[in-house]
Design a protein around this motif. Structure first.
Motif, mmCIF file in Angstrom:
data_model
loop_
_atom_site.group_PDB
_atom_site.id
_atom_site.type_symbol
_atom_site.label_atom_id
_atom_site.label_comp_id
_atom_site.label_asym_id
_atom_site.label_seq_id
_atom_site.Cartn_x
_atom_site.Cartn_y
_atom_site.Cartn_z
ATOM 1 N N ILE A 232 -21.722 -6.628 -7.492
ATOM 2 C CA ILE A 232 -20.778 -6.869 -6.386
ATOM 3 C C ILE A 232 -21.619 -7.575 -5.119
ATOM 4 O O ILE A 232 -20.833 -8.284 -4.243
ATOM 5 N N LEU A 241 -19.439 -10.711 -14.304
ATOM 6 C CA LEU A 241 -19.127 -9.482 -13.699
ATOM 7 C C LEU A 241 -18.645 -8.181 -14.743
ATOM 8 O O LEU A 241 -19.116 -7.068 -14.687
ATOM 9 N N ILE A 246 -18.009 -4.061 -14.609
ATOM 10 C CA ILE A 246 -16.877 -3.963 -13.540
ATOM 11 C C ILE A 246 -15.538 -4.915 -14.232
ATOM 12 O O ILE A 246 -15.702 -5.954 -14.365
ATOM 13 N N HIS A 248 -12.908 -6.272 -13.593
ATOM 14 C CA HIS A 248 -11.840 -6.949 -13.045
ATOM 15 C C HIS A 248 -11.712 -8.507 -13.601
ATOM 16 O O HIS A 248 -12.557 -9.219 -13.865
ATOM 17 N N ASP A 253 -5.316 -8.080 -12.558
ATOM 18 C CA ASP A 253 -5.305 -7.537 -11.215
ATOM 19 C C ASP A 253 -4.186 -8.245 -10.274
ATOM 20 O O ASP A 253 -3.489 -7.671 -9.696
ATOM 21 N N ASP A 254 -3.911 -9.609 -10.604
ATOM 22 C CA ASP A 254 -3.182 -10.267 -9.671
ATOM 23 C C ASP A 254 -2.371 -11.485 -10.675
ATOM 24 O O ASP A 254 -2.616 -12.472 -10.442
ATOM 25 N N GLU A 321 -0.566 -21.954 5.099
ATOM 26 C CA GLU A 321 -2.150 -21.919 4.301
ATOM 27 C C GLU A 321 -1.558 -20.607 3.319
ATOM 28 O O GLU A 321 -1.102 -19.657 3.752
ATOM 29 N N TYR A 322 -2.512 -20.637 2.276
ATOM 30 C CA TYR A 322 -2.368 -19.603 1.366
ATOM 31 C C TYR A 322 -3.656 -19.797 0.313
ATOM 32 O O TYR A 322 -4.248 -20.898 0.176
ATOM 33 N N TYR A 323 -4.076 -18.619 -0.213
ATOM 34 C CA TYR A 323 -5.207 -18.658 -0.931
ATOM 35 C C TYR A 323 -4.541 -17.924 -2.005
ATOM 36 O O TYR A 323 -4.021 -16.901 -1.982
ATOM 37 N N ARG A 325 -5.367 -17.551 -6.814
ATOM 38 C CA ARG A 325 -6.560 -17.732 -7.702
ATOM 39 C C ARG A 325 -5.832 -17.678 -9.240
ATOM 40 O O ARG A 325 -4.837 -17.181 -9.447
ATOM 41 N N ASN B 32 2.851 -11.148 1.992
ATOM 42 C CA ASN B 32 3.398 -10.451 1.109
ATOM 43 C C ASN B 32 2.390 -9.139 0.854
ATOM 44 O O ASN B 32 1.124 -9.138 1.660
ATOM 45 N N LYS B 34 0.059 -8.707 -1.103
ATOM 46 C CA LYS B 34 -1.198 -8.998 -1.878
ATOM 47 C C LYS B 34 -2.254 -9.832 -0.875
ATOM 48 O O LYS B 34 -3.123 -10.057 -1.220
ATOM 49 N N ARG B 35 -1.214 -10.418 0.213
ATOM 50 C CA ARG B 35 -2.334 -11.447 1.158
ATOM 51 C C ARG B 35 -2.086 -11.067 2.477
ATOM 52 O O ARG B 35 -1.029 -10.594 2.947
ATOM 53 N N THR B 37 -3.531 -12.267 6.605
ATOM 54 C CA THR B 37 -4.588 -13.003 7.532
ATOM 55 C C THR B 37 -4.953 -12.342 8.671
ATOM 56 O O THR B 37 -3.965 -11.994 9.318
ATOM 57 N N HIS B 79 -12.629 -15.366 2.976
ATOM 58 C CA HIS B 79 -11.777 -14.598 1.978
ATOM 59 C C HIS B 79 -12.310 -13.555 1.309
ATOM 60 O O HIS B 79 -13.345 -13.758 0.602
ATOM 61 N N LEU B 81 -12.465 -9.873 -0.874
ATOM 62 C CA LEU B 81 -11.747 -9.297 -2.074
ATOM 63 C C LEU B 81 -12.676 -7.658 -2.215
ATOM 64 O O LEU B 81 -13.608 -7.533 -1.492
ATOM 65 N N SER B 82 -11.907 -7.033 -3.168
ATOM 66 C CA SER B 82 -12.728 -5.669 -3.127
ATOM 67 C C SER B 82 -12.897 -5.217 -4.805
ATOM 68 O O SER B 82 -11.921 -5.373 -5.443
ATOM 69 N N ARG B 83 -14.010 -4.945 -4.839
ATOM 70 C CA ARG B 83 -14.265 -4.745 -6.427
ATOM 71 C C ARG B 83 -14.451 -3.161 -6.551
ATOM 72 O O ARG B 83 -14.338 -2.626 -7.639
ATOM 73 N N LYS B 89 -7.253 -4.180 -5.686
ATOM 74 C CA LYS B 89 -7.762 -5.275 -6.638
ATOM 75 C C LYS B 89 -6.717 -6.520 -6.610
ATOM 76 O O LYS B 89 -7.310 -7.473 -6.769
ATOM 77 N N SER B 90 -5.593 -6.365 -6.238
ATOM 78 C CA SER B 90 -4.706 -7.523 -6.399
ATOM 79 C C SER B 90 -4.768 -8.111 -4.742
ATOM 80 O O SER B 90 -3.995 -9.165 -4.668
ATOM 81 N N VAL B 91 -5.564 -7.898 -3.770
ATOM 82 C CA VAL B 91 -5.324 -8.152 -2.525
ATOM 83 C C VAL B 91 -6.540 -9.251 -1.998
ATOM 84 O O VAL B 91 -7.829 -8.974 -2.628
ATOM 85 N N ILE B 92 -6.129 -10.257 -1.561
ATOM 86 C CA ILE B 92 -7.252 -10.936 -0.746
ATOM 87 C C ILE B 92 -6.836 -11.417 0.679
ATOM 88 O O ILE B 92 -5.754 -11.395 1.149
#
Lengths: 389, 166
Positions: A232, A241, A246, A248, A253-254, A321-323, A325, B32, B34-35, B37, B79, B81-83, B89-92
C-alpha cells in the motif's frame, strides 16, 4: 576498518546519482545491470554491492521514453487509439481499453452490449498473452527453458485468435469510443473454444513442471517478500498487489466492458513472495479462460458500435476532465484526460502499471543477494516501455 | 442521512472536509458516485492531503501537471485511491491545486504518500514544477535534456519534415 572513500567522480560517469547515493565504502562496489535488453527490458538497475549482498538498488528508467503524453496532445482522439497501445506490445488491448473508457465516460457515449462482450474477449486474450510472455521470460531467467518454449508456443495460438478477431496478432487498435471495429467472424467461436480446451489441459502440465518444480519453489518461495502494508505504501498495482494479499482488481471494483455480468474470481495470495506473484498470474490465466468461455456463450446479438463513436477524426468529446482506469495484465492503468472540446486532448496522462510498480524493485532488492535478483525483479513483470511511455 | 452515508461515502467525506477545512477549499465537483475533484489553495495542499489520508485514501495513483498557458497557471492533480476501505474501492478522488506559472512551486506530499515519489519526480521533469521538500528531483526519464520542460505548452513537437538533414 574500511575508510569511507568518495567515488563520486567515477560514479557520476554512469549515472546522475544524489550525493548520498554516490558515496561508496571501501568494501562496496557499483554494478550496473542493463540497460541492454537481455529479456528484462531496456532498463537499468544500479546496484551497490557488498560481497553478494545488495546494499542499495537505484532504478534508472527512461531508455525507451517516447514522449507519449506530448504526442497524445498533438493527435486527434482516434489517432490516440494506436498510440495508447504502443507502450506495451504484450498487452495492447487493455491499455486502449483504459483510454476509450475514459473518453466514453467523459462524453457519455453508450457502448452496445455486444461490443462490451467482444471487448471482454479481446482484453482477456491479451491478458493471457501477456502472462504467457511473462511465464516464458520468467522461466528462462530461472533456467527453465521448457517453460520458455511452451509459453512462447502457446502464446502464438492466442495471437492466431487475435488475428482472426481483430486482423492483427499484436497491437490491434481494435477499440474505439463507442464500440469495436469489427464483428466476431463466424468460425471464431469454434476455434476459440478449441484453443481454450487445449490451453486449459496444457496449464495442468505447466503446474506440474513449473509451479510444482522444487527448484523453482526453492528459488522463489520466501524470496522478495512484499508485506501488504508496504504494498500500500509503495502504491503497487496488479499481480504484485494481489500477490501481497490485497484483493483489488478494477474488473471487480470499478467494472467496465462486460465484467459485471460475468462470474469470475480474483486470485490473491497472502505470502507476498515471488512465488505468490507468479501464482497470481497462473490462476489469472485460468480465470481468463473461464471469462472468455462465458463471454462467447452469452455473446448477445446487436450492433457493435454506437453511431456516436464515428470512424472519423472528429469525435464528439465534451470539454471537461475525467480520470478512468482499466485492469491491464500488469495492473491498473489510469488515464487522466483534460479536454477543451477540440479534436485533440488538451492533456492526456497515462498512469501505467509498470511505472507504479517501479518503487517495488529497489524496495525488494535492498538486502537481497545478487543471485536472487532474477527471481525478484522478474516477478514484478516490469515492462520498460510501459513505464517510460 | 444514514442511508445517504451507505449509498455515497464519497459525498460524506467531501462534506466533512468542507466543514473542517472550508477555508482552503476553492472548488469541488462530483460528477458521479465514483469520482470527485476537490480544488484547494496551494498553501492548504498538505493539510488537505493529511485529511484525505486519514479518511482512507492511502495510495496516489498518479500526479499530473496541466499547463493552462492562457490563464498563466499550472494545475497539479493528485489522483487518490483507497486500498484499506472497501466502501471506497470504486472511488477515485482528484486533489487539485492551481499554482502560478511564473513561480511553479508546491509542497511535496511524499512524506504523506510515499507512492507519490516517482510521480512527483516525473512531473518536475516534464513541467519544472518544484516540489519543495522532495528527496530527489533529479532526471528520471529524460537523459541529458537541455531544452525547456517538454510537456509545457510553449514547447512544440517537431514534425519529421522539420528535421535538419545532416
Amino acid at each position: 576498518m574500511g575508510s569511507s572513500i568518495n567515488k563520486k567522480e567515477l560514479v557520476k560517469k554512469i549515472e546522475q546519482l544524489t550525493e548520498a547515493e554516490a558515496i561508496v565504502t571501501e568494501n562496496e562496489m557499483i554494478v550496473s545491470i542493463g540497460p541492454q535488453h537481455s529479456g528484462a527490458g531496456h532498463f537499468r538497475i544500479i546496484l551497490k554491492l557488498d560481497g553478494d549482498i545488495i546494499v542499495d538498488a537505484i532504478p534508472d528508467p527512461g531508455f525507451v521514453h517516447r514522449s507519449y503524453e506530448k504526442l497524445a496532445e498533438n493527435m486527434t482522439y482516434i489517432h490516440n487509439v494506436p498510440l495508447a497501445e504502443k507502450p506495451n506490445h504484450a498487452d495492447p488491448a487493455n491499455l486502449v481499453m483504459g483510454y476509450v473508457r475514459t473518453v466514453e465516460e467523459l462524453s457519455g457515449i453508450e457502448v452496445p452490449e455486444r461490443a462490451q462482450y467482444i471487448r471482454t474477449i479481446v482484453c482477456e486474450i491479451n491478458r493471457i498473452m501477456s502472462h504467457l510472455y511473462f511465464f516464458g521470460i520468467f522461466g528462462i531467467f530461472l533456467n527453465h527453458s521448457t517453460m520458455f518454449m511452451w509459453a512462447t508456443g502457446d502464446r502464438d495460438l492466442f495471437a492466431d485468435l487475435n488475428q482472426m478477431l481483430t486482423g492483427a496478432r499484436i497491437t490491434q487498435a481494435f477499440f474505439l469510443a463507442g464500440g469495436v471495429y469489427r464483428d466476431v467472424p463466424q468460425e471464431f467461436k469454434e476455434k476459440a473454444l478449441k484453443t481454450l480446451d487445449y490451453f486449459e489441459r496444457h496449464l495442468d502440465d505447466y503446474e506440474k513442471i513449473f509451479m510444482e518444480n522444487p527448484i523453482l519453489q526453492e528459488r522463489t518461495i520466501g524470496i522478495g517478500v512484499l508485506r501488504p502494508e508496504d504494498a500500500i505504501k509503495l502504491g503497487v498495482v496488479g499481480p504484485v498487489l494481489r500477490g501481497s494479499g490485497i484483493k483489488h482488481d478494477v474488473r471487480k471494483d470499478d467494472p467496465y466492458a462486460a465484467y459485471d455480468k460475468i462470474d469470475f474470481e480474483i486470485p490473491s495470495f497472502k505470502e507476498g513472495d515471488s512465488y505468490s506473484r507468479v501464482m497470481v498470474r497462473f490462476r489469472e490465466m485460468q480465470e481468463s479462460i473461464k471469462i472468455i468461455r462465458q463471454a462467447l456463450k452469452d455473446l448477445p446479438p446487436g450492433p457493435i458500435r454506437n453511431p456516436e463513436g464515428r470512424l472519423v477524426p472528429r469525435w464528439p468529446v465534451k470539454s471537461g476532465e475525467y480520470y478512468s482506469r482499466a485492469e491491464a495484465a500488469r495492473g491498473e492503468v489510469g488515464f487522466y484526460l483534460v479536454s477543451d472540446g477540440t479534436e485533440k486532448p488538451y492533456r492526456l496522462k497515462m498512469a501505467s502499471p509498470s511505472f507504479r510498480n517501479l518503487p517495488a524493485i529497489p524496495f525488494l532488492l535492498r538486502g537481497a543477494t545478487l543471485a536472487d535478483l532474477p527471481a525478484i525483479y522478474m516477478s514484478i513483470d516490469y515492462w520498460g516501455p510501459e513505464a517510460d511511455r | 442521512m444514514s442511508q445517504l452515508q451507505q449509498i455515497n461515502p464519497l459525498q460524506n467525506i467531501i462534506e466533512k472536509m468542507i466543514s473542517t477545512l472550508g477555508d482552503i477549499i476553492v472548488d469541488k465537483s462530483i460528477p458521479n458516485t465514483k469520482r470527485a475533484t476537490i480544488v484547494v489553495k496551494p498553501e492548504g495542499l498538505e493539510k488537505a492531503a493529511q485529511f484525505l489520508k486519514n479518511e482512507g485514501f492511502d495510495v496516489v495513483a498518479s500526479v499530473s501537471g496541466v499547463d493552462y498557458i492562457k490563464e498563466k497557471k499550472f494545475a497539479v492533480v493528485y489522483h487518490l485511491l483507497s486500498r484499506t476501505k472497501p466502501e471506497l474501492k470504486s472511488v477515485i478522488l482528484a486533489l487539485k491545486t492551481y499554482i502560478d506559472r511564473d513561480k511553479p512551486e508546491v509542497t511535496t506530499l511524499v512524506h504523506i504518500w510515499e507512492s507519490a515519489l516517482y510521480h512527483e519526480r516525473e512531473t518536475h521533469e516534464m513541467y519544472a514544477i518544484v516540489f519543495k521538500g522532495h528527496p530527489n528531483l533529479g532526471p528520471l526519464l529524460l537523459e541529458d535534456w537541455a531544452g525547456p520542460p517538454p510537456l509545457r505548452k510553449d514547447y512544440g513537437v517537431r514534425r519529421e519534415e522539420q528535421w535538419e538533414v545532416a
